[in-house]
Scaffold this motif. Sequence first.
Motif, PDB file in Angstrom:
ATOM      1  N   GLY A  56      37.835  25.810 -43.595  1.00 27.23           N
ATOM      2  CA  GLY A  56      37.827  25.425 -44.999  1.00 27.23           C
ATOM      3  C   GLY A  56      38.067  23.949 -45.261  1.00 27.23           C
ATOM      4  N   ARG A  57      38.488  23.210 -44.270  1.00 28.08           N
ATOM      5  CA  ARG A  57      38.743  21.776 -44.440  1.00 28.08           C
ATOM      6  C   ARG A  57      37.419  21.013 -44.519  1.00 28.08           C
ATOM      7  NH1 ARG A  57      42.628  18.170 -44.310  1.00 28.08           N
ATOM      8  NH2 ARG A  57      42.265  16.149 -43.370  1.00 28.08           N
ATOM      9  N   HIS A  58      37.372  19.972 -45.336  1.00 28.98           N
ATOM     10  CA  HIS A  58      36.178  19.144 -45.501  1.00 28.98           C
ATOM     11  C   HIS A  58      36.382  17.817 -44.776  1.00 28.98           C
ATOM     12  CE1 HIS A  58      34.317  21.747 -48.491  1.00 28.98           C
ATOM     13  NE2 HIS A  58      35.542  21.944 -48.952  1.00 28.98           N
ATOM     14  N   GLU A  78      29.233  15.010 -46.172  1.00 30.37           N
ATOM     15  CA  GLU A  78      30.381  15.911 -46.182  1.00 30.37           C
ATOM     16  C   GLU A  78      30.013  17.224 -45.496  1.00 30.37           C
ATOM     17  OE1 GLU A  78      32.794  18.223 -49.541  1.00 30.37           O
ATOM     18  OE2 GLU A  78      33.060  16.044 -49.589  1.00 30.37           O
ATOM     19  N   ALA A  79      30.971  17.753 -44.738  1.00 34.19           N
ATOM     20  CA  ALA A  79      30.783  19.036 -44.060  1.00 34.19           C
ATOM     21  C   ALA A  79      32.049  19.865 -44.223  1.00 34.19           C
ATOM     22  CB  ALA A  79      30.487  18.817 -42.585  1.00 34.19           C
ATOM     23  N   SER A  80      31.867  21.159 -44.274  1.00 34.68           N
ATOM     24  CA  SER A  80      32.986  22.093 -44.371  1.00 34.68           C
ATOM     25  C   SER A  80      33.180  22.752 -43.012  1.00 34.68           C
ATOM     26  CB  SER A  80      32.683  23.148 -45.436  1.00 34.68           C
ATOM     27  OG  SER A  80      33.711  24.085 -45.485  1.00 34.68           O
ATOM     28  N   SER A 133      29.398  24.643 -43.028  1.00 37.75           N
ATOM     29  CA  SER A 133      28.269  24.301 -43.894  1.00 37.75           C
ATOM     30  C   SER A 133      28.198  22.797 -44.105  1.00 37.75           C
ATOM     31  CB  SER A 133      28.397  25.006 -45.246  1.00 37.75           C
ATOM     32  OG  SER A 133      29.527  24.533 -45.933  1.00 37.75           O
ATOM     33  N   THR A 134      26.977  22.331 -44.218  1.00 39.90           N
ATOM     34  CA  THR A 134      26.705  20.929 -44.510  1.00 39.90           C
ATOM     35  C   THR A 134      25.224  20.819 -44.871  1.00 39.90           C
ATOM     36  OG1 THR A 134      26.947  18.658 -43.741  1.00 39.90           O
ATOM     37  CG2 THR A 134      26.166  20.243 -42.116  1.00 39.90           C
ATOM     38  N   ASP A 182      34.976  25.611 -40.351  1.00 44.42           N
ATOM     39  CA  ASP A 182      35.176  27.053 -40.462  1.00 44.42           C
ATOM     40  C   ASP A 182      36.567  27.419 -40.984  1.00 44.42           C
ATOM     41  OD1 ASP A 182      36.499  26.292 -38.167  1.00 44.42           O
ATOM     42  OD2 ASP A 182      35.500  27.732 -36.850  1.00 44.42           O
ATOM     43  N   ILE A 208      31.305  23.553 -37.546  1.00 46.00           N
ATOM     44  CA  ILE A 208      30.831  23.193 -38.885  1.00 46.00           C
ATOM     45  C   ILE A 208      30.331  24.469 -39.560  1.00 46.00           C
ATOM     46  CG2 ILE A 208      29.147  21.862 -40.207  1.00 46.00           C
ATOM     47  CD1 ILE A 208      31.200  20.091 -38.839  1.00 46.00           C
TER      48      ILE A 208
END
Length: 193
Positions: A157-159, A151-153, A136-137, A155, A134
Amino acid sequence: MITASELHEGMALRIDHQIYKVLDVASRAGAAKMSGNVQARLCNVHSGRLWDQHFRPQERLEDVAFERRNLEFLYSSGGTCVFQRLDTFEQVEFPSASLGLAEQLLPPGTELIGEFAGDEPVSVLLPNTVEARIASTAAPARAQPDSGTKEASLDNGRHIQVPLFIAPGELVTIDIRTGRYVERVRTQRKKGT
């Protein structure tokens, strides 16, 4: 050559100079003067297009023998996924459509098994899940495990949607077919730390 009644899931067929992988087969018996049929869901290994086809049970089809080889995923670019054969270090390309969501989720360096018809790449056997970090979230919230998602991004780039207790930097398992969160990867802590 085989008859259509001998078809089973996982086989490969050559039809009109194209190779198709059999995804699903259903046979129906005929009644009286009506002959039965074999319904097969096929996937073109080059384009990834699905094709539902009906065959007569005694119809002769050209089957293709697979050879399995160890591959390492390198990268994807311009509609193709590039792998390296581990025995010869030769680079092999598969259409991105044949990998589906796996193209976006596979980390470089992942070792997989590829199926080949002679020297022609046919398909890649994919795992059910992959691990991703993960990036960012929102800050983790202490809540019931099934109470909600955020929602989390990743590493790459996929969410994706993850449970509220997941924090940035954590490693999670993702279903490669759906792109959905499965579970948090638990890491072993060393004693004395």
